[in-house]
Design an enzyme around this catalytic site. Structure first.
Site, mmCIF file in Angstrom:
data_model
loop_
_atom_site.group_PDB
_atom_site.id
_atom_site.type_symbol
_atom_site.label_atom_id
_atom_site.label_comp_id
_atom_site.label_asym_id
_atom_site.label_seq_id
_atom_site.Cartn_x
_atom_site.Cartn_y
_atom_site.Cartn_z
ATOM 1 N N ASP A 199 -15.506 -4.132 17.264
ATOM 2 C CA ASP A 199 -15.868 -5.473 17.724
ATOM 3 C C ASP A 199 -15.777 -6.493 16.583
ATOM 4 O O ASP A 199 -15.384 -6.152 15.460
ATOM 5 C CB ASP A 199 -17.281 -5.412 18.325
ATOM 6 C CG ASP A 199 -17.483 -6.366 19.483
ATOM 7 O OD1 ASP A 199 -16.758 -7.367 19.571
ATOM 8 O OD2 ASP A 199 -18.393 -6.107 20.293
ATOM 9 N N TRP A 237 -11.461 -10.353 20.740
ATOM 10 C CA TRP A 237 -11.508 -11.321 21.846
ATOM 11 C C TRP A 237 -10.301 -12.260 21.882
ATOM 12 O O TRP A 237 -10.370 -13.360 22.452
ATOM 13 C CB TRP A 237 -12.805 -12.146 21.806
ATOM 14 C CG TRP A 237 -14.034 -11.373 21.451
ATOM 15 C CD1 TRP A 237 -14.432 -10.178 21.992
ATOM 16 C CD2 TRP A 237 -15.027 -11.701 20.470
ATOM 17 N NE1 TRP A 237 -15.598 -9.764 21.412
ATOM 18 C CE2 TRP A 237 -15.992 -10.668 20.486
ATOM 19 C CE3 TRP A 237 -15.189 -12.779 19.600
ATOM 20 C CZ2 TRP A 237 -17.106 -10.682 19.643
ATOM 21 C CZ3 TRP A 237 -16.303 -12.796 18.768
ATOM 22 C CH2 TRP A 237 -17.243 -11.759 18.797
ATOM 23 N N GLY A 238 -9.204 -11.858 21.247
ATOM 24 C CA GLY A 238 -8.005 -12.700 21.296
ATOM 25 C C GLY A 238 -8.083 -13.913 20.390
ATOM 26 O O GLY A 238 -7.206 -14.777 20.421
ATOM 27 N N ASP A 258 -15.481 -11.734 26.883
ATOM 28 C CA ASP A 258 -15.992 -10.660 27.748
ATOM 29 C C ASP A 258 -15.811 -10.970 29.231
ATOM 30 O O ASP A 258 -16.040 -12.100 29.674
ATOM 31 C CB ASP A 258 -17.493 -10.455 27.508
ATOM 32 C CG ASP A 258 -17.767 -9.843 26.151
ATOM 33 O OD1 ASP A 258 -16.817 -9.647 25.373
ATOM 34 O OD2 ASP A 258 -18.946 -9.556 25.877
HETATM 35 C C1 GLA Z 1 -19.027 -7.890 22.517
HETATM 36 C C2 GLA Z 1 -17.849 -7.152 23.137
HETATM 37 C C3 GLA Z 1 -18.317 -6.474 24.417
HETATM 38 C C4 GLA Z 1 -19.448 -5.499 24.101
HETATM 39 C C5 GLA Z 1 -20.574 -6.211 23.373
HETATM 40 C C6 GLA Z 1 -21.611 -5.245 22.826
HETATM 41 O O1 GLA Z 1 -19.486 -8.919 23.340
HETATM 42 O O2 GLA Z 1 -16.796 -8.047 23.407
HETATM 43 O O3 GLA Z 1 -17.251 -5.809 25.038
HETATM 44 O O4 GLA Z 1 -18.943 -4.445 23.325
HETATM 45 O O5 GLA Z 1 -20.085 -6.976 22.274
HETATM 46 O O6 GLA Z 1 -22.665 -5.888 22.162
#
Ligand code: GLA
Length: 700
Positions: A199, A237-238, A258
């Site tokens: 992440d 996240w791009g 997300d």
């Molecule tokens: C971010 C990621 C999610 C998830 C959360 C966990 O938001 O993009 O997919 O893994 O963290 O805290």
């Protein structure tokens, strides 16, 4: 949508802390002359994404070489707990083992699901005295290795999660791997981990390419000590366009923020991921986030669309619902092997947009056997005809084609037209091939409806249905039926049968449909069905599920739209709010509607991409509102507002931002059955796009 400050880092400066961490690891030399803070994307490929053009269907994959380690040659399939549990207590060893059991018992393992992945919150907040990660003893009393052993014993694989930052994303602040890459990767490998989701939270502003590449190298080194390869999932996240640089860094990369379990979120993510088709290929996949199928926030029709589109986009298929408590329908969706085969096709092409107009989408995926998987997707709230041709999706010329419906599991042939009436929010998914044996299949027929399936209780509504032969041969002994809920009157006003329907011709039938007086407002199932035979006598059937909506007549005079019942509402972040701003993802969490310091008592608070539909029953004259970006985010919002009368855009603003005062928008909606208020993201993604339809009124 607000990204919490801890989650997004807009600063580019490398802090002293981080420079120290990286220096200690000897990483600052990794980039040679380019230096450690080389801008992400500097090594971009020349391929440009071209949504909406037919040429994208055959565009070759991006020029960047992949990892070439033989991993993830088809998109990873499995499970991840995040979408169903977040950090709640039910995320524990029992859940993970339970999912592994179900994978085997319910045939999901046979269908290809392999990875059982743990997301955030599996660890304790503090490392041990040796700097090692410690599994939460309440959630995982036996530790991670025990879970891995259990999962491996079932012939499955285990995935884990951490962040390329000092802490993970959860507010409790679990340890992240920035500066601990080699030690953490070794620990994962020693536990038997087969997959890492990495992440982006708390990243201290360190260059993304550097952070993700360091973990790539750490995973490689660690997996060499155990002989167990590790699939590497980049989750930034791009934000730094990983599709341009990550093909030789990870096996998959998130392309968006997300997903959440609602139509607007799924749709917006799909639209961001579709244009990236040229960058995907074996071992390097665009990841539009995990599946929400089965979590309850969408209808089964919408979940079938979600699963169809993720498969056509060759997306990773990570189940995000708790399989210990989902419906049979959920298992039917995620277990559909014909759809999974589209996702897992070894050619590894991501489907590309062939056409998209008025919410009618055609997306085609080239398959290894030369066939095309074709998704006919209807984004709108009413049934739409979505049509293309064998030629347009890239198939060679042929007398006719075999057409397999992957949800109805039926085969037909077509002379070349690929078309269907697609229910609201639905997707018809077919696989079409130039196949000399087409004649063994009955001709495909297209079912159609003209006229509205919107009605008021006790009032007859008129419809015309059609059954059109799309094949090379006639359809014989054709009969059509229309059926509604018990107590509804459905009457044919013209013939419902024909002995022979020649290729290219249609049987049209008139009907009146009446919901009994007193029927509550809502949606009701109506089914159109055609039964027929091929010339050689093979029985065939085609079914079109429709929804009839019983609506409340609009009140006469002027009404506040914030207080009228709507027909449907979709929203990019949480629910549409009445008389308050959108707020966050919970219902009722908005503040006063405020545009540029001016507060409004009534209206709607929305979040792009949003559409709110009202039934106006051809009885209204105008819609008016003061529109603008709500002040609640302070900055970064950009929203464009549109008013639609049935299928026509009748008023719109340009893109408005937090700097703009409210704009008066009003539209003539005479003759419209439905009025739709649309808020788009202004073309730059939905972050912070909180829109207000302040003082919105309907005059009838
Ligand atoms: C971010 C990621 C999610 C998830 C959360 C966990 O938001 O993009 O997919 O893994 O963290 O805290």
């Amino acid at each position: 949508m607000r990204h919490l400050p801890t989650r997004t880092t807009r600063r580019r400066a490398v802090g002293a802390l981080t420079a120290g961490l990286l220096g200690a690891l000897g990483l600052t030399g990794t980039w040679g002359t380019a230096g450690p803070v080389q801008t992400a994307g500097a090594a971009t490929s020349a391929v440009s994404a071209s949504a909406g053009s037919a040429s994208a269907v055959s565009a070759s994959a991006s020029a960047a070489p992949g990892l070439d380690d033989g991993l993830a040659l088809t998109p990873p399939m499995g499970f991840n707990n995040w979408n169903s549990t977040h950090c709640r207590a039910e995320f524990d060893e029992a859940m993970v083992k339970g999912i592994a059991d179900i994978f085997v018992e319910k045939g999901l393992k046979d269908a290809g699901y392999e990875y059982v992945n743990l997301d955030d919150c599996w660890a304790l907040p503090a490392r041990d005295a040796n700097g090692k990660l410690v599994p939460d003893p309440v959630r995982f009393p036996g530790g991670i290795k025990a879970v891995a052993d259990y999962v491996h014993a079932k012939g499955l694989k285990l995935g884990i999660y951490t962040s390329a930052g000092t802490k993970t994303c959860n507010d409790a602040g679990f340890p992240g791997a920035l500066g601990h890459e080699y030690s953490d990767a070794q620990q994962f490998a020693d536990w038997g981990v087969d997959y890492l989701k990495y992440d982006n939270c708390n990243n201290q502003g360190v260059d993304a390419k550097l952070r993700y590449t360091t973990m790539r190298d750490a995973l490689k080194a660690a997996s060499e000590t155990t002989g167990r390869p590790i699939v590497y999932s980049i989750c930034e996240w791009g934000e730094n366009k990983p599709w341009e640089w990550a093909a030789d860094v990870g096996h998959l990369w998130r392309t968006t923020g997300d997903i959440s379990d609602n139509w607007g979120s799924m749709l917006s993510i799909m639209k961001q991921n579709l244009p990236l088709a040229p960058y995907a290929g074996p071992g390097r996949w665009n990841d539009p986030d995990m599946l929400e199928v089965g979590n309850g926030g969408m209808t089964d029709t919408e979940y079938r669309t979600h699963f169809s589109m993720w498969s056509v986009m060759a997306a990773p298929l990570l189940i995000g619902s708790d399989l210990r408590s989902v419906s049979d329908e959920t298992f039917d969706i995620i277990g559909n092997k014909e759809v999974i085969a589209v996702d897992q096709d070894p050619l590894g092409k991501q489907g590309a947009v062939v056409s998209s107009e008025g919410g009618r989408w055609v997306v085609a995926k080239e398959m290894k056997d030369g066939s095309r998987a074709v998704a006919l997707f209807n984004e709108t709230g009413s049934p739409q005809r979505v049509a293309t041709s064998a030629k347009a999706v890239g198939l060679p010329e042929a007398d006719a084609y075999t057409l397999r419906d992957l949800w109805q599991h039926r085969s037909y042939h077509t002379a070349g037209t690929i078309s269907a009436t697609v229910p609201a929010h639905g997707t018809v998914l077919v696989r079409v091939s130039a196949d000399g044996r087409w004649a063994v299949h009955p001709p495909a027929v297209e079912l159609g409806v003209d006229g509205s399936t919107l009605t008021e209780a006790g009032r007859a509504t008129a419809l015309t249905t059609s059954v059109t032969d799309l094949g090379r041969t006639s359809a014989k002994r054709v009969s059509v039926s229309l059926s509604g809920p018990e107590g509804w009157r459905v009457r044919a006003t013209s013939p419902t049968t024909v002995g022979s329907l020649p290729a290219g011709r249609a049987l049209r039938t008139g009907w009146t449909v009446t919901a009994p007086a007193g029927t509550p407002a809502g949606s009701y199932d109506v089914t159109l069905k055609a039964a027929y035979r091929s010339p050689s006598g093979v029985r065939a059937e085609s079914v079109l599920p429709l929804t009839a909506t019983v609506a409340v007549a609009p009140p006469s005079g002027t009404s506040d739209l914030g207080r009228l019942p709507w027909l449907s509402a979709s929203n990019g972040w949480g629910p549409v709010e009445r008389d308050t701003s959108n707020g966050e993802s919970a219902a009722g969490d908005g503040g006063p509607l405020t545009i540029n310091g001016v507060v409004y008592a009534t209206g709607l608070g929305v979040h792009a991409e949003s559409a709110v539909e009202y039934y106006t029953g051809e009885a209204c004259e105008t819609v008016s509102a003061q529109v603008g970006v709500d002040d609640e985010e302070g900055a970064d919002g950009s929203v464009a507002f549109e008013i639609w009368a049935d299928g026509t855009k009748v008023a719109s603003t340009g893109v408005l931002t937090n700097a703009d005062a409210a704009v008066g928008l009003s539209a003539d909606v005479r003759g419209a059955e439905v009025v739709r208020l649309v808020a788009t993201d202004g073309g730059d993604g939905i972050t912070s796009d909180h829109g207000d339809w302040a003082s919105a009124q309907l005059a009838c």
